[in-house]
Design a protein around this motif. Structure first.
Motif, short mmCIF file in Angstrom:
data_model
loop_
_atom_site.label_atom_id
_atom_site.label_comp_id
_atom_site.label_asym_id
_atom_site.label_seq_id
_atom_site.Cartn_x
_atom_site.Cartn_y
_atom_site.Cartn_z
N VAL A 1 -7.28 5.82 -44.44
CA VAL A 1 -5.82 5.93 -44.27
C VAL A 1 -5.50 6.72 -43.01
O VAL A 1 -4.60 6.35 -42.24
CB VAL A 1 -5.19 6.62 -45.51
CG1 VAL A 1 -3.67 6.70 -45.35
CG2 VAL A 1 -5.55 5.86 -46.78
N VAL A 2 -6.24 7.81 -42.78
CA VAL A 2 -6.02 8.61 -41.57
C VAL A 2 -6.37 7.81 -40.32
O VAL A 2 -5.65 7.85 -39.31
CB VAL A 2 -6.85 9.91 -41.64
CG1 VAL A 2 -6.83 10.64 -40.29
CG2 VAL A 2 -6.32 10.83 -42.74
N GLN A 3 -7.46 7.06 -40.37
CA GLN A 3 -7.85 6.23 -39.22
C GLN A 3 -6.79 5.17 -38.92
O GLN A 3 -6.48 4.88 -37.76
CB GLN A 3 -9.21 5.59 -39.49
CG GLN A 3 -10.35 6.59 -39.48
CD GLN A 3 -11.64 6.04 -40.07
OE1 GLN A 3 -11.61 5.10 -40.87
NE2 GLN A 3 -12.77 6.62 -39.69
N ASP A 4 -6.24 4.58 -39.97
CA ASP A 4 -5.17 3.59 -39.80
C ASP A 4 -3.95 4.23 -39.14
O ASP A 4 -3.36 3.66 -38.21
CB ASP A 4 -4.80 3.00 -41.16
CG ASP A 4 -3.56 2.14 -41.09
OD1 ASP A 4 -3.56 1.15 -40.33
OD2 ASP A 4 -2.58 2.46 -41.79
N ARG A 5 -3.58 5.43 -39.60
CA ARG A 5 -2.42 6.10 -39.03
C ARG A 5 -2.68 6.51 -37.58
O ARG A 5 -1.78 6.44 -36.74
CB ARG A 5 -2.07 7.33 -39.87
CG ARG A 5 -0.77 8.03 -39.45
CD ARG A 5 0.44 7.11 -39.55
NE ARG A 5 0.51 6.48 -40.85
CZ ARG A 5 0.98 7.09 -41.95
NH1 ARG A 5 1.43 8.33 -41.89
NH2 ARG A 5 1.02 6.45 -43.10
N ARG A 6 -3.90 6.92 -37.28
CA ARG A 6 -4.25 7.22 -35.88
C ARG A 6 -4.02 5.98 -35.02
O ARG A 6 -3.50 6.06 -33.90
CB ARG A 6 -5.73 7.62 -35.78
CG ARG A 6 -6.02 9.07 -36.05
CD ARG A 6 -7.42 9.42 -35.54
NE ARG A 6 -8.00 10.50 -36.31
CZ ARG A 6 -9.14 10.45 -36.95
NH1 ARG A 6 -9.87 9.34 -36.93
NH2 ARG A 6 -9.59 11.49 -37.62
N GLY A 7 -4.45 4.83 -35.54
CA GLY A 7 -4.25 3.59 -34.81
C GLY A 7 -2.78 3.34 -34.52
O GLY A 7 -2.40 2.94 -33.41
N VAL B 1 -0.36 5.54 -34.19
CA VAL B 1 0.12 6.48 -33.16
C VAL B 1 -0.40 6.07 -31.79
O VAL B 1 0.33 6.10 -30.79
CB VAL B 1 -0.30 7.92 -33.50
CG1 VAL B 1 0.11 8.87 -32.38
CG2 VAL B 1 0.33 8.36 -34.82
N LEU B 2 -1.66 5.65 -31.73
CA LEU B 2 -2.26 5.27 -30.45
C LEU B 2 -1.63 3.99 -29.90
O LEU B 2 -1.49 3.83 -28.68
CB LEU B 2 -3.77 5.11 -30.61
CG LEU B 2 -4.51 6.43 -30.85
CD1 LEU B 2 -5.93 6.18 -31.37
CD2 LEU B 2 -4.54 7.27 -29.58
N LYS C 1 -4.33 0.91 -26.35
CA LYS C 1 -4.76 -0.21 -27.18
C LYS C 1 -6.23 -0.11 -27.57
O LYS C 1 -6.60 -0.37 -28.72
CB LYS C 1 -4.50 -1.52 -26.44
CG LYS C 1 -4.91 -2.77 -27.21
CD LYS C 1 -4.61 -4.03 -26.40
CE LYS C 1 -5.14 -5.27 -27.12
NZ LYS C 1 -4.86 -6.51 -26.35
N THR C 2 -7.08 0.28 -26.63
CA THR C 2 -8.52 0.34 -26.90
C THR C 2 -8.84 1.34 -28.01
O THR C 2 -9.58 1.03 -28.95
CB THR C 2 -9.29 0.73 -25.62
OG1 THR C 2 -9.01 -0.23 -24.60
CG2 THR C 2 -10.78 0.79 -25.88
N LEU D 1 6.60 12.68 -37.01
CA LEU D 1 6.42 12.87 -35.57
C LEU D 1 6.42 11.54 -34.82
O LEU D 1 6.96 11.44 -33.71
CB LEU D 1 5.10 13.62 -35.31
CG LEU D 1 5.05 15.07 -35.80
CD1 LEU D 1 3.63 15.61 -35.73
CD2 LEU D 1 5.99 15.95 -34.98
N LEU D 2 5.84 10.52 -35.43
CA LEU D 2 5.81 9.19 -34.82
C LEU D 2 7.23 8.64 -34.68
O LEU D 2 7.60 8.10 -33.62
CB LEU D 2 4.96 8.25 -35.67
CG LEU D 2 4.84 6.78 -35.22
CD1 LEU D 2 4.26 6.69 -33.81
CD2 LEU D 2 3.98 6.00 -36.20
N GLU D 3 8.01 8.80 -35.73
CA GLU D 3 9.39 8.30 -35.69
C GLU D 3 10.26 9.12 -34.73
O GLU D 3 11.25 8.61 -34.20
CB GLU D 3 9.99 8.33 -37.09
CG GLU D 3 9.34 7.31 -38.03
CD GLU D 3 9.85 7.40 -39.45
OE1 GLU D 3 10.62 8.35 -39.74
OE2 GLU D 3 9.48 6.53 -40.27
#
Length: 226
Positions: free
Chosen positions: A164-170, A172-173, A179-180, A139-141
């Motif tokens: 890993v999920v938190q990193d991927r959320r970052g 996407v955000l 940025k925040t 979805l990101l791509e």
């Protein structure tokens, strides 16, 4: 003496008859239920083994099709697994294989459907989380950022994958320009990935790119006495 014993035996026999008359049906039905439960359990175990064996054969077919790049054949085998053996781990694994091959063949829609099923309907929580992560990447791509955020909204059932999920959320955000919120998720991922040095190093690089130095912020400011 013999008459006395006969009377005792007769009394015991009468007591046994009375007991059986009162509780005999309950005991009989209890034994029947025990035997039925035992037979049902054995039948269920056999059914599970049979399901797994047949699902495994279909998974092998999906795996063989990877080498040939026959997405249609993989899709047919996966559809059969999904319909007939949805509770097996093989169905989720087949979905992941199909999605990978579909992405490589630029069939993004097929990949999204397979990963969506594996993440929402699959029984194994770890594989469901892996499917969510891969779907978020697709979805990101594809620049479907709102959908990617939605996919990653909840924390995984397995805490092993939380960082890993938190990193991927970052990721996407950042793509959304928030940025925040991205920094907040990256910081959580950094704090939770001490046992995964490669991931922590990668998250630190991302934070540095956003102007946050985790190594410097971890050092407490020195104080001087009067």
């Amino acid at each position: 003496m013999a008459n006395h014993l006969d009377l005792e035996e007769q009394e015991q026999l009468e007591q046994l008859k009375a007991f059986w008359g009162q509780y005999g049906n309950a005991i009989t039905w209890g034994l029947v239920l025990i035997f039925v439960s035992f037979a049902s359990w054995n039948a269920f175990q056999y059914w599970q083994r049979n399901q797994a064996a047949q699902a495994s054969a279909l998974y092998d077919e999906v795996e063989r099709s990877v080498g040939t790049g026959d997405i249609s054949k993989m899709q047919r085998a996966f559809d059969e697994m999904k319909n007939r053996y949805p509770s097996t781990i093989y169905a989720q694994q087949a979905a992941l294989l199909l999605a990978k091959a579909a992405v490589q063949s630029n069939k993004v829609d097929e990949a999204k459907v397979a990963l969506g099923w594996a993440s929402e309907q699959g029984k194994d929580s770890a594989l469901a989380t892996i499917a969510r992560l891969r779907l978020s990447t697709v979805l990101l791509e594809s620049k479907e950022l709102d959908e990617a955020v939605k996919i990653l909204q909840s924390d995984p059932a397995d805490p092993e994958y939380l960082a890993v999920v938190q990193d991927r959320r970052g990721d996407v955000l950042v793509a959304k320009g928030d940025k925040t919120a991205a920094i907040e998720n990256y910081k959580k991922a950094y704090a939770g990935s001490a046992a995964k040095p490669d991931l922590q190093r990668l998250v630190r690089i991302k934070l540095n790119a956003l102007g946050v130095d985790m190594e410097q912020s971890a050092v407490a400011p020195s104080t001087t006495g009067n």
